[in-house]
Design an enzyme around this catalytic site. Structure first.
Site, PDB file in Angstrom:
ATOM      1  NE  ARG A 172      -8.117   4.081  -3.074  1.00 11.58           N
ATOM      2  CZ  ARG A 172      -7.217   4.063  -4.050  1.00 11.58           C
ATOM      3  NH1 ARG A 172      -7.147   5.066  -4.904  1.00 11.58           N
ATOM      4  NH2 ARG A 172      -6.392   3.047  -4.185  1.00 11.58           N
TER       5      ARG A 172
ATOM      6  CE1 TYR B  29      -2.642   0.779   4.816  1.00 12.30           C
ATOM      7  CE2 TYR B  29      -1.533  -1.147   3.902  1.00 12.30           C
ATOM      8  CZ  TYR B  29      -2.384  -0.062   3.753  1.00 12.30           C
ATOM      9  OH  TYR B  29      -2.981   0.174   2.541  1.00 12.30           O
TER      10      TYR B  29
ATOM     11  CG  ASP C  58      -5.444   2.026 -11.837  1.00 10.43           C
ATOM     12  OD1 ASP C  58      -4.215   1.888 -11.714  1.00 10.43           O
ATOM     13  OD2 ASP C  58      -6.257   1.748 -10.945  1.00 10.43           O
TER      14      ASP C  58
ATOM     15  CD  GLN D 185     -18.433   6.641 -14.053  1.00 12.70           C
ATOM     16  OE1 GLN D 185     -19.086   6.465 -15.069  1.00 12.70           O
ATOM     17  NE2 GLN D 185     -17.656   5.698 -13.543  1.00 12.70           N
TER      18      GLN D 185
END
Length: 400
Positions: free
Chosen positions: A109, A217, A295, A36
């Site tokens: 990510r 981290y 998810d 989208q």
């Protein structure tokens, strides 16, 4: 004559959607990702890739692309929130890979998405394609988009996140479950943190304290530090990667904590802030022509660090089953995928909820008992990190 290969439409261009498209294309199946956003969002800070997720990336041919950006922490170090005392440590670099068959990585990510896109190649992602409805036909499913366009496919994969339009359209409305907590997260350049000597080592830091916890981290080959700070926040219900929090509020939430934590927080100018939601495990997430992934199927809180890893496991299993099915076997492949994946993801959803309370105990007998349990962590988590999603699938489907 070889059986007709299915055409697959994937809704959602996150890690899971891109990964399943790669897996399908490697098996000669045409797969297009419909996203989208008008450009892929590379926000979201850092994630941990366990051995189970690494195996999936290796199967997809993406692990080597990520190696230069990833960090392999030397150990996981649990610390007392106020004193800074190390309560439990576990070696990661070397010994972890020896035990579980692949390394433990911390990585941005964005770097994972970029590696997946590079492997997928041009022309596989359609941007600005917001799904509004999915309907099933006798031979497939039709996706309708906000711009009036439609596409028909032999199978539709909803990889469009916790607020999945595919899930809502096909399975009906359901409510996300608010945890009553917010997560603040950010990437802080290491050159702002040179006054913290402990950060010279590449470590997965976990600071546990009453009512909140802090995890940090290194990522980007050690050039930045990613942190996640989880605090009670019943009034904040915005679930968005792009929402910014106030640094002053974040520092106030960790008043009295060790300087290691507060100095990292002080070095962050604009932390992201998002309410933490999950969903109750679904009894069904597949029909004859539509299934859910990541998810969209099994949203979980971040307290096992397994969200992206489970999307990757889903992707390789689903791609393998569809690749073996042919166009006439789509319904069976989708239901086999659900049977293979649902028990494991249900356990991880439940475990992620429990970890929130475990990480946020007040000082006292319960915290000491928790620290004793943490000494057994590699054994307790072996079922997660030692899992081989494709190997398990082959065992389940092997003839007796």
């Amino acid at each position: 004559m070889a059986p007709k290969r299915p055409y697959v439409a994937v809704v959602g261009g996150g890690i899971g959607g891109l990964a399943v498209a790669i897996g399908l294309r490697k098996q000669g199946i045409e797969a297009v990702v419909h996203e989208q956003a008008r450009e892929l969002d590379h926000q979201g800070a850092g994630i941990a890739i366990g051995a189970n997720g690494h195996r999936a990336l290796r199967h997809l041919g993406v692990a080597d692309r990520l190696a230069g950006a990833a960090v392999e922490p030397v150990r996981a170090d649990f610390r007392h929130w106020r004193t800074g005392r190390s309560t439990v440590t576990h070696a990661l670099a070397g010994g972890y890979a020896d035990r579980f068959g692949a390394p433990f990585w911390t990585v941005e990510r964005a770097a994972v998405q970029q590696a997946l896109l590079a492997e997928l190649g041009p022309g596989a992602v359609r941007l600005g394609a917001r799904c509004t409805e999915v309907t099933q036909t006798g031979a497939g499913a039709v996706i309708r988009f906000a711009d009036g366009a439609e596409t028909e496919a032999d199978a539709v994969i909803g990889a469009d996140g916790i607020h999945s339009a595919v899930r809502h359209s096909v399975f009906g409305p359901d409510e996300a479950v608010f945890s009553g907590t917010s997560g603040y997260r950010a990437l802080v350049p290491m050159d702002r943190l040179g006054h913290i000597p402990e950060l010279a080592e590449r470590v997965l830091w976990l600071w546990l304290g009453p009512g909140r916890h802090f995890i940090a981290y290194p990522v980007a080959d050690g050039a930045a530090l990613n942190f996640l700070a989880v605090v009670p926040d019943a009034q904040w219900t915005v679930e968005s990667w792009s929402t910014e929090g106030e640094s002053a509020e974040l520092l106030a939430a960790f008043e009295g904590w060790h300087p290691f934590v507060t100095e990292i927080l002080a070095a962050c100018e604009r932390p992201g802030r998002w309410a933490l939601y999950d969903r109750e495990p679904r009894r069904v997430w597949s029909t004859d022509r539509v299934t859910l992934l990541g998810d969209a199927a099994h949203a979980m809180l971040p307290h096992h660090g397994q969200g992206a890893n489970q999307s990757l496991e889903d992707a390789v299993v689903l791609a393998h089953l569809l690749g073996s099915a042919g166009a006439d076997g789509v319904a069976q492949a989708l239901r086999s995928y659900e049977r293979a994946r649902r028990p494991r993801t249900r356990l991880l959803q439940a475990g992620s909820r429990k970890n929130a309370a475990c990480f946020q105990l007040p000082d006292g007998p319960e915290a000491r008992a928790r620290d004793e349990r943490l000494t057994r962590l590699p054994d307790d988590l072996a079922w997660i990190h030692g899992h081989d999603a494709l190997g398990a699938l082959r065992e389940q489907t092997a003839p007796v």
